[in-house]
Design an enzyme around this catalytic site. Structure first.
Site, PDB file in Angstrom:
ATOM      1  N   GLN A   1     -22.375  12.172  40.131  1.00  0.00           N
ATOM      2  CA  GLN A   1     -21.395  12.849  41.001  1.00  0.00           C
ATOM      3  C   GLN A   1     -20.231  13.301  40.119  1.00  0.00           C
ATOM      4  OE1 GLN A   1     -21.835  13.766  43.996  1.00  0.00           O
ATOM      5  NE2 GLN A   1     -22.971  12.255  45.195  1.00  0.00           N
TER       6      GLN A   1
ATOM      7  N   LYS B   1     -28.306   7.071  56.718  1.00  0.00           N
ATOM      8  CA  LYS B   1     -28.734   8.464  56.512  1.00  0.00           C
ATOM      9  C   LYS B   1     -30.167   8.475  55.994  1.00  0.00           C
ATOM     10  CE  LYS B   1     -27.387  11.343  52.996  1.00  0.00           C
ATOM     11  NZ  LYS B   1     -28.513  12.116  52.457  1.00  0.00           N
TER      12      LYS B   1
ATOM     13  N   ASP C   1     -30.827  13.841  57.796  1.00  0.00           N
ATOM     14  CA  ASP C   1     -30.314  14.872  56.880  1.00  0.00           C
ATOM     15  C   ASP C   1     -31.463  15.749  56.394  1.00  0.00           C
ATOM     16  OD1 ASP C   1     -28.938  16.251  54.896  1.00  0.00           O
ATOM     17  OD2 ASP C   1     -28.818  14.537  53.529  1.00  0.00           O
ATOM     18  N   LEU C   2     -31.868  16.713  57.236  1.00  0.00           N
ATOM     19  CA  LEU C   2     -33.003  17.569  56.868  1.00  0.00           C
ATOM     20  C   LEU C   2     -32.579  19.004  56.582  1.00  0.00           C
ATOM     21  CD1 LEU C   2     -35.751  16.285  59.370  1.00  0.00           C
ATOM     22  CD2 LEU C   2     -35.316  15.561  57.022  1.00  0.00           C
ATOM     23  N   LYS C   3     -31.314  19.341  56.799  1.00  0.00           N
ATOM     24  CA  LYS C   3     -30.730  20.639  56.402  1.00  0.00           C
ATOM     25  C   LYS C   3     -31.597  21.834  56.814  1.00  0.00           C
ATOM     26  CE  LYS C   3     -28.348  18.752  52.320  1.00  0.00           C
ATOM     27  NZ  LYS C   3     -28.947  17.423  52.174  1.00  0.00           N
TER      28      LYS C   3
ATOM     29  N   THR D   1     -23.123  21.294  46.760  1.00  0.00           N
ATOM     30  CA  THR D   1     -22.279  21.049  45.584  1.00  0.00           C
ATOM     31  C   THR D   1     -23.013  21.392  44.280  1.00  0.00           C
ATOM     32  OG1 THR D   1     -22.885  18.745  45.904  1.00  0.00           O
ATOM     33  CG2 THR D   1     -20.662  19.360  46.497  1.00  0.00           C
TER      34      THR D   1
ATOM     35  N   ARG E   1     -25.750   5.115  46.180  1.00  0.00           N
ATOM     36  CA  ARG E   1     -25.955   4.142  45.103  1.00  0.00           C
ATOM     37  C   ARG E   1     -24.886   3.056  44.970  1.00  0.00           C
ATOM     38  NH1 ARG E   1     -27.267   9.013  41.308  1.00  0.00           N
ATOM     39  NH2 ARG E   1     -25.874   9.864  42.897  1.00  0.00           N
TER      40      ARG E   1
ATOM     41  N   ASP F   1     -31.687   6.597  50.286  1.00  0.00           N
ATOM     42  CA  ASP F   1     -32.537   7.491  49.490  1.00  0.00           C
ATOM     43  C   ASP F   1     -33.672   6.699  48.850  1.00  0.00           C
ATOM     44  OD1 ASP F   1     -31.015   9.786  50.108  1.00  0.00           O
ATOM     45  OD2 ASP F   1     -29.530   9.246  48.601  1.00  0.00           O
TER      46      ASP F   1
ATOM     47  N   ASP G   1     -33.775  28.404  59.071  1.00  0.00           N
ATOM     48  CA  ASP G   1     -34.916  29.277  59.375  1.00  0.00           C
ATOM     49  C   ASP G   1     -34.450  30.273  60.441  1.00  0.00           C
ATOM     50  OD1 ASP G   1     -37.577  30.298  59.764  1.00  0.00           O
ATOM     51  OD2 ASP G   1     -38.379  28.368  59.119  1.00  0.00           O
TER      52      ASP G   1
HETATM   53  O1  C5P Z   1     -25.846   7.791  45.684  1.00  0.00           O
HETATM   54  P1  C5P Z   1     -24.760   8.690  46.164  1.00  0.00           P
HETATM   55  O2  C5P Z   1     -23.570   7.957  46.763  1.00  0.00           O
HETATM   56  O3  C5P Z   1     -24.339   9.715  45.133  1.00  0.00           O
HETATM   57  O4  C5P Z   1     -25.446   9.456  47.378  1.00  0.00           O
HETATM   58  C1  C5P Z   1     -24.812  10.498  48.073  1.00  0.00           C
HETATM   59  C2  C5P Z   1     -25.702  11.036  49.142  1.00  0.00           C
HETATM   60  O5  C5P Z   1     -25.088  12.184  49.697  1.00  0.00           O
HETATM   61  C3  C5P Z   1     -27.078  11.490  48.654  1.00  0.00           C
HETATM   62  O6  C5P Z   1     -28.003  11.278  49.734  1.00  0.00           O
HETATM   63  C4  C5P Z   1     -26.892  12.968  48.394  1.00  0.00           C
HETATM   64  O7  C5P Z   1     -28.066  13.700  48.533  1.00  0.00           O
HETATM   65  C5  C5P Z   1     -25.896  13.337  49.488  1.00  0.00           C
HETATM   66  N1  C5P Z   1     -25.093  14.527  49.218  1.00  0.00           N
HETATM   67  C6  C5P Z   1     -24.270  14.645  48.110  1.00  0.00           C
HETATM   68  N2  C5P Z   1     -23.537  15.781  47.920  1.00  0.00           N
HETATM   69  C7  C5P Z   1     -23.612  16.779  48.797  1.00  0.00           C
HETATM   70  C8  C5P Z   1     -24.424  16.680  49.917  1.00  0.00           C
HETATM   71  C9  C5P Z   1     -25.172  15.522  50.099  1.00  0.00           C
HETATM   72  O8  C5P Z   1     -24.178  13.728  47.307  1.00  0.00           O
HETATM   73  N3  C5P Z   1     -22.862  17.835  48.626  1.00  0.00           N
END
Ligand code: C5P
Length: 232
Positions: free
Chosen positions: A190, A32, A59-61, A119, A211, A10, A64
């Site tokens: 999280q 990713k 990861d572009l989700k 989430t 992270r 990210d 459409d």
């Molecule tokens: O930094 P961290 O470990 O929290 O990153 C988790 C990655 O997973 C991020 O790219 C976040 O956007 C993605 N993600 C998430 N929860 C979701 C879907 C995707 O944390 N439900």
């Protein structure tokens, strides 16, 4: 299908992502690439990271009308990514169209994974904003079975849901799980987290870790620790 650790890169520029990836002189992590980096740098960043020998989850989700998703997936497939995703809320016909678009002339294609409910969407927002009145767990499992019906390979879900997704959709239906933290680490924003070892135990197929690796003092050591706990 092999278990693997996917590193969420990210970052908002090519310079930042390369400064990070340059540290990995041995094993090349599965990476990713999300919207932030893709929109900043364009498709070339995907080609360049692929050329460095990394597998890529783009990861572009997508969400459409089926025809637009089909054509867009054909473009993403030509970037030679290994995994990509869409929103299951786009319906079964959108997911089927996506698979068609993703399939290359030689019959190969990247893995296709569905996002069920983000989430960030909780029961209250789902009921009030989206007018979906069912319990969120039921909605998540319903979306996962729609993805399985459409022929997709799996879903992105919380590691806490991975076991139930396998019970509902079969053990070969892939679970890709973010929300992973080391037992002695900072959980940040999280809410529901698991360690790599717990995620392995519950049956996650891929963990997505951002992270805890990207912000670590020694990212390579943090990555190797994830691999040791989750894969080895
Ligand atoms: O930094 P961290 O470990 O929290 O990153 C988790 C990655 O997973 C991020 O790219 C976040 O956007 C993605 N993600 C998430 N929860 C979701 C879907 C995707 O944390 N439900």
């Amino acid at each position: 299908m092999g278990k693997d650790v996917i590193v969420a890169c990210d970052f908002s520029s090519a310079a930042d992502v390369y400064a990070f990836l340059d540290k990995f002189t041995g094993r090349k992590p599965f990476v990713k690439i999300g919207m932030e980096l893709f929109y900043a740098e364009g498709p070339q960043i995907v080609k360049d990271i692929k050329a460095r020998g990394h597998k890529i989850f783009l990861d572009l989700k997508l969400h459409d009308i089926p025809n637009t998703v089909k054509k867009s997936m054909a473009v993403l497939s030509r970037l030679d990514v290994d995994m990509t995703n869409l929103h299951a809320a786009g319906t079964i016909s959108m997911m089927e169209a996506a698979l068609e678009g993703l399939t290359r002339p030689d019959g190969s294609r990247p893995m296709l994974i569905a996002v069920t409910q983000l989430t960030s969407t909780d029961q209250e927002r789902m009921e009030n904003d989206l007018l979906i009145k069912e319990p969120i767990d039921k909605v998540v499992m319903h979306y996962a079975s729609n993805a399985a019906k459409a022929g997709l390979d799996g879903v992105v879900c919380s590691p806490l849901e991975a076991g139930k997704v396998h019970d509902t959709c079969g053990k070969d239906f892939v679970t890709v799980t973010p929300g992973v933290r080391f037992a002695d680490g900072d959980i940040g924003d999280q809410k529901r987290v698991m360690t790599p070892a717990e995620a392995k135990k519950i049956g996650s197929d891929y963990i997505v870790v951002g992270r805890p690796i990207t912000a670590a003092e020694d990212p390579v050591a943090a990555y190797e620790r994830c691999v040791a706990e989750f894969v080895d």
